[in-house]
Design a protein around this motif. Structure first.
Motif, PDB file in Angstrom:
ATOM      1  N   ASN A 123       0.823  -1.214   0.000  1.00 14.85           N
ATOM      2  CA  ASN A 123       0.000   0.000   0.000  1.00 14.85           C
ATOM      3  C   ASN A 123       0.856   1.263   0.000  1.00 14.85           C
ATOM      4  OD1 ASN A 123      -2.556  -1.299   0.025  1.00 14.85           O
ATOM      5  ND2 ASN A 123      -2.321  -1.717   2.201  1.00 14.85           N
ATOM      6  N   LYS A 124       1.932   1.235   0.765  1.00 14.65           N
ATOM      7  CA  LYS A 124       2.813   2.410   0.844  1.00 14.65           C
ATOM      8  C   LYS A 124       3.462   2.697  -0.499  1.00 14.65           C
ATOM      9  CE  LYS A 124       6.782   4.282   3.391  1.00 14.65           C
ATOM     10  NZ  LYS A 124       7.804   4.005   4.433  1.00 14.65           N
ATOM     11  N   ARG A 125       3.918   1.663  -1.186  1.00 15.68           N
ATOM     12  CA  ARG A 125       4.553   1.862  -2.487  1.00 15.68           C
ATOM     13  C   ARG A 125       3.581   2.491  -3.482  1.00 15.68           C
ATOM     14  NH1 ARG A 125       9.497  -0.610  -3.264  1.00 15.68           N
ATOM     15  NH2 ARG A 125      10.166  -1.908  -1.497  1.00 15.68           N
ATOM     16  N   MET A 126       2.336   2.074  -3.449  1.00 15.92           N
ATOM     17  CA  MET A 126       1.340   2.667  -4.342  1.00 15.92           C
ATOM     18  C   MET A 126       1.105   4.138  -3.996  1.00 15.92           C
ATOM     19  SD  MET A 126       0.504   0.422  -6.592  1.00 15.92           S
ATOM     20  CE  MET A 126       2.076  -0.453  -6.528  1.00 15.92           C
ATOM     21  N   ARG A 127       0.880   4.404  -2.747  1.00 11.72           N
ATOM     22  CA  ARG A 127       0.571   5.783  -2.332  1.00 11.72           C
ATOM     23  C   ARG A 127       1.749   6.718  -2.580  1.00 11.72           C
ATOM     24  NH1 ARG A 127      -1.796   3.129   3.013  1.00 11.72           N
ATOM     25  NH2 ARG A 127      -3.918   2.625   2.276  1.00 11.72           N
ATOM     26  N   ASN A 128       2.959   6.201  -2.430  1.00  8.41           N
ATOM     27  CA  ASN A 128       4.145   7.039  -2.671  1.00  8.41           C
ATOM     28  C   ASN A 128       4.219   7.538  -4.104  1.00  8.41           C
ATOM     29  OD1 ASN A 128       5.027   6.836  -0.044  1.00  8.41           O
ATOM     30  ND2 ASN A 128       6.603   5.300  -0.455  1.00  8.41           N
ATOM     31  N   ARG A 129       3.587   6.808  -5.011  1.00  9.31           N
ATOM     32  CA  ARG A 129       3.602   7.199  -6.430  1.00  9.31           C
ATOM     33  C   ARG A 129       2.306   7.894  -6.850  1.00  9.31           C
ATOM     34  NH1 ARG A 129       8.988   6.800  -6.819  1.00  9.31           N
ATOM     35  NH2 ARG A 129       9.734   4.684  -6.403  1.00  9.31           N
ATOM     36  N   GLY A 130       1.472   8.219  -5.878  1.00 13.30           N
ATOM     37  CA  GLY A 130       0.222   8.899  -6.183  1.00 13.30           C
ATOM     38  C   GLY A 130      -0.898   7.971  -6.600  1.00 13.30           C
ATOM     39  N   ILE A 131      -0.723   6.664  -6.361  1.00 13.95           N
ATOM     40  CA  ILE A 131      -1.757   5.681  -6.686  1.00 13.95           C
ATOM     41  C   ILE A 131      -2.652   5.532  -5.458  1.00 13.95           C
ATOM     42  CG2 ILE A 131      -2.221   3.335  -7.477  1.00 13.95           C
ATOM     43  CD1 ILE A 131      -0.720   5.086  -9.484  1.00 13.95           C
ATOM     44  N   ALA A 132      -3.723   6.304  -5.419  1.00 19.86           N
ATOM     45  CA  ALA A 132      -4.598   6.352  -4.254  1.00 19.86           C
ATOM     46  C   ALA A 132      -5.958   6.894  -4.689  1.00 19.86           C
ATOM     47  CB  ALA A 132      -3.983   7.238  -3.167  1.00 19.86           C
ATOM     48  N   LEU A 213      -2.694   3.686 -12.182  1.00 19.34           N
ATOM     49  CA  LEU A 213      -1.563   2.751 -12.205  1.00 19.34           C
ATOM     50  C   LEU A 213      -1.272   2.305 -13.627  1.00 19.34           C
ATOM     51  CD1 LEU A 213       0.564   1.033 -10.825  1.00 19.34           C
ATOM     52  CD2 LEU A 213      -1.197  -0.700 -10.389  1.00 19.34           C
ATOM     53  N   LEU A 214      -2.309   1.996 -14.381  1.00 22.18           N
ATOM     54  CA  LEU A 214      -2.115   1.583 -15.766  1.00 22.18           C
ATOM     55  C   LEU A 214      -1.391   2.669 -16.569  1.00 22.18           C
ATOM     56  CD1 LEU A 214      -2.799  -0.690 -17.824  1.00 22.18           C
ATOM     57  CD2 LEU A 214      -4.866   0.614 -18.383  1.00 22.18           C
ATOM     58  N   LYS A 215      -1.788   3.911 -16.391  1.00 18.49           N
ATOM     59  CA  LYS A 215      -1.141   5.018 -17.104  1.00 18.49           C
ATOM     60  C   LYS A 215       0.343   5.104 -16.760  1.00 18.49           C
ATOM     61  CE  LYS A 215      -4.789   8.434 -17.995  1.00 18.49           C
ATOM     62  NZ  LYS A 215      -5.318   9.760 -17.618  1.00 18.49           N
ATOM     63  N   ARG A 216       0.679   4.943 -15.490  1.00 18.90           N
ATOM     64  CA  ARG A 216       2.078   5.080 -15.075  1.00 18.90           C
ATOM     65  C   ARG A 216       2.954   3.966 -15.632  1.00 18.90           C
ATOM     66  NH1 ARG A 216      -0.729   7.950 -11.741  1.00 18.90           N
ATOM     67  NH2 ARG A 216       0.117   9.536 -10.326  1.00 18.90           N
ATOM     68  N   ILE A 217       2.368   2.789 -15.824  1.00 17.15           N
ATOM     69  CA  ILE A 217       3.148   1.678 -16.368  1.00 17.15           C
ATOM     70  C   ILE A 217       3.260   1.773 -17.887  1.00 17.15           C
ATOM     71  CG2 ILE A 217       3.218  -0.837 -16.645  1.00 17.15           C
ATOM     72  CD1 ILE A 217       3.979   0.271 -13.835  1.00 17.15           C
ATOM     73  N   ILE A 218       2.188   2.153 -18.555  1.00 15.34           N
ATOM     74  CA  ILE A 218       2.215   2.241 -20.021  1.00 15.34           C
ATOM     75  C   ILE A 218       2.947   3.491 -20.489  1.00 15.34           C
ATOM     76  CG2 ILE A 218       0.813   2.329 -22.118  1.00 15.34           C
ATOM     77  CD1 ILE A 218       0.621  -0.338 -20.692  1.00 15.34           C
ATOM     78  N   LYS A 222       5.083  10.341 -18.974  1.00 18.60           N
ATOM     79  CA  LYS A 222       4.074  11.386 -18.778  1.00 18.60           C
ATOM     80  C   LYS A 222       4.018  11.888 -17.334  1.00 18.60           C
ATOM     81  CE  LYS A 222       1.120  12.874 -20.888  1.00 18.60           C
ATOM     82  NZ  LYS A 222       1.036  14.211 -21.512  1.00 18.60           N
ATOM     83  N   PHE A 223       4.761  11.270 -16.454  1.00 15.35           N
ATOM     84  CA  PHE A 223       4.663  11.580 -15.030  1.00 15.35           C
ATOM     85  C   PHE A 223       6.002  12.063 -14.484  1.00 15.35           C
ATOM     86  CE2 PHE A 223       1.361   8.618 -16.107  1.00 15.35           C
ATOM     87  CZ  PHE A 223       0.251   9.137 -15.460  1.00 15.35           C
ATOM     88  N   ALA A 224       5.902  12.898 -13.456  1.00  9.35           N
ATOM     89  CA  ALA A 224       7.104  13.368 -12.767  1.00  9.35           C
ATOM     90  C   ALA A 224       7.862  12.177 -12.204  1.00  9.35           C
ATOM     91  CB  ALA A 224       6.720  14.338 -11.657  1.00  9.35           C
ATOM     92  N   ARG A 225       9.169  12.317 -12.054  1.00  9.27           N
ATOM     93  CA  ARG A 225       9.999  11.198 -11.628  1.00  9.27           C
ATOM     94  C   ARG A 225       9.523  10.575 -10.315  1.00  9.27           C
ATOM     95  NH1 ARG A 225      14.360   9.181 -13.547  1.00  9.27           N
ATOM     96  NH2 ARG A 225      14.545  10.904 -15.034  1.00  9.27           N
ATOM     97  N   GLU A 226       9.078  11.415  -9.385  1.00  6.64           N
ATOM     98  CA  GLU A 226       8.644  10.878  -8.088  1.00  6.64           C
ATOM     99  C   GLU A 226       7.337  10.099  -8.172  1.00  6.64           C
ATOM    100  OE1 GLU A 226       7.377  15.277  -8.255  1.00  6.64           O
ATOM    101  OE2 GLU A 226       9.152  14.059  -8.787  1.00  6.64           O
ATOM    102  N   GLN A 227       6.634  10.216  -9.302  1.00  9.92           N
ATOM    103  CA  GLN A 227       5.398   9.465  -9.492  1.00  9.92           C
ATOM    104  C   GLN A 227       5.595   8.212 -10.347  1.00  9.92           C
ATOM    105  OE1 GLN A 227       2.505  12.413 -10.976  1.00  9.92           O
ATOM    106  NE2 GLN A 227       1.620  12.406  -8.924  1.00  9.92           N
ATOM    107  N   ARG A 228       6.815   7.991 -10.800  1.00 11.05           N
ATOM    108  CA  ARG A 228       7.114   6.791 -11.574  1.00 11.05           C
ATOM    109  C   ARG A 228       7.633   5.691 -10.656  1.00 11.05           C
ATOM    110  NH1 ARG A 228      11.082   9.440 -16.119  1.00 11.05           N
ATOM    111  NH2 ARG A 228       9.873  11.340 -16.496  1.00 11.05           N
TER     112      ARG A 228
END
Length: 355
Positions: A123-132, A213-218, A222-228
């Protein structure tokens, strides 16, 4: 979006005419490319993170991403490392587990990743990347809600093993959102309980979170480094390959595991093979009468690409855990036709733009 929602096709119309009953939520992303830059335009239908639906196996996608990121941080193990869970006789590798998750949505493979990660770390890894918002609280396939994860026995080489210790994770707090109680009854073992089924302690992974999450992987660029996610190019290539493979391409019997088995959009209601020029990078989920798919669909021949995430509840009698759901008659045909309608729209839009 209106082009599809106003379709007269009965597979869509019959659902949308009773949309409250089916608790449909849809997010569609139109993708434009110009001068090597990708542009998103998002469209929503009834998407609301405060309206709960059970995400089922779609939660396996964040588990695979978090696993690969954690492996990259570890010098002594990688995705081809052999391991088994303490108390389990099955040896596997992270590569095999992730392949099984996308090819046939294997629950045991997912649960082994949960033992490796722990719910809190996932859960923490997801939230750290803005996946929430997101809350992965339990394993899948059986009632094993223990917050403690079991140790992994790791093979450092053919003859040497080491223990990867388990973790103690936070006890999940009850969800306080809409539609957390569903139906009029449920089975508990062999007894019918005459009260709504309460999902308050279940996994929570809403439409916009799945789509993000799908957008960040594909499209990580398109995302800032801290969101990748911190994945190597090799890891991401492997993940994308696993996501797009059909069961037969992963070595499974095509009679039992046809192409549409793990691709609800466009092909879920047919047993025909998916054409080679169409790739679907996705993760499906199906349980408790709820079907969900989150996918990036690309047709390389016709230069069509779009993203689609949707969920539907098909439980006409309102009883949960009775295995009496309208998956084959309503749910999967709806999602398959939804995918085809958006594909048709994109194809028409592409042709019109050429004129």
């Amino acid at each position: 979006m209106d082009y599809v929602l106003n379709s007269e096709n009965s597979k869509i119309k019959n659902v949308l005419d009773s949309v409250a009953q089916f608790e449909v939520q849809i997010r569609y992303t139109h993708i434009d490319r110009k001068d090597d830059t990708v542009y998103f335009t998002d469209y929503d239908f009834q998407v609301d993170s405060l309206n709960y639906f059970y995400p089922a196996s779609t939660v396996k996608f964040p588990a695979t991403v978090a696993t690969l990121e954690k492996l990259k941080e570890n010098d002594s193990i990688n995705r081809n490392t052999r391991f088994y869970i303490e108390g389990d006789s099955v040896e596997t590798t992270f590569t095999k587990a992730i392949t099984e998750i996308f090819a046939v949505s294997n629950n045991s493979a997912n649960n082994r990743l949960i033992e490796f990660l722990g719910q809190d770390d996932l859960n923490k890894r997801m939230r750290n990347r803005g996946i929430a918002p997101i809350r992965i609280a339990h394993r899948l396939g059986f009632d094993y809600d223990d917050t403690a994860t079991r140790p992994l026995v790791i093979y450092l080489n053919d003859s040497t093993t080491a223990n990867y210790t388990g973790t103690i994770n936070a006890t999940p707090k009850p969800l306080n959102i809409n539609r957390i109680q569903k139906g009029i009854g449920f089975y508990e073992e062999d007894s019918l309980m005459h009260e709504p089924f309460n999902f308050k302690l279940k996994n929570y992974y809403p439409i916009q979170t799945q789509h993000a999450l799908l957008k960040r992987i594909i499209f990580p660029e398109k995302f800032a480094r801290e969101q990748r996610f911190n994945l190597s190019q090799e890891q991401r290539d492997f993940l994308l390959t696993a996501m797009s493979k059909t069961p037969r391409q992963a070595g499974y019997d095509s009679d039992s595991f046809y192409d549409g088995y793990n691709k609800f959009f466009m092909f879920g209601d047919t047993k025909e093979n998916i054409p080679e020029h169409i790739k679907i990078y996705n993760k499906i989920g199906g349980a408790y009468g709820t079907l969900t798919d989150s996918a990036y669909i690309i047709d390389s021949k016709n230069k069509v690409e779009f993203m689609l995430t949707a969920t539907i509840l098909v439980n006409k009698n309102g009883i949960f855990n009775d295995d009496d759901y309208e998956y084959e008659t309503i749910g999967i045909p709806f999602l398959a036709e939804l995918g085809r309608q958006f594909y048709s729209y994109e194809l028409t839009h592409k042709e019109n733009s050429k004129q």
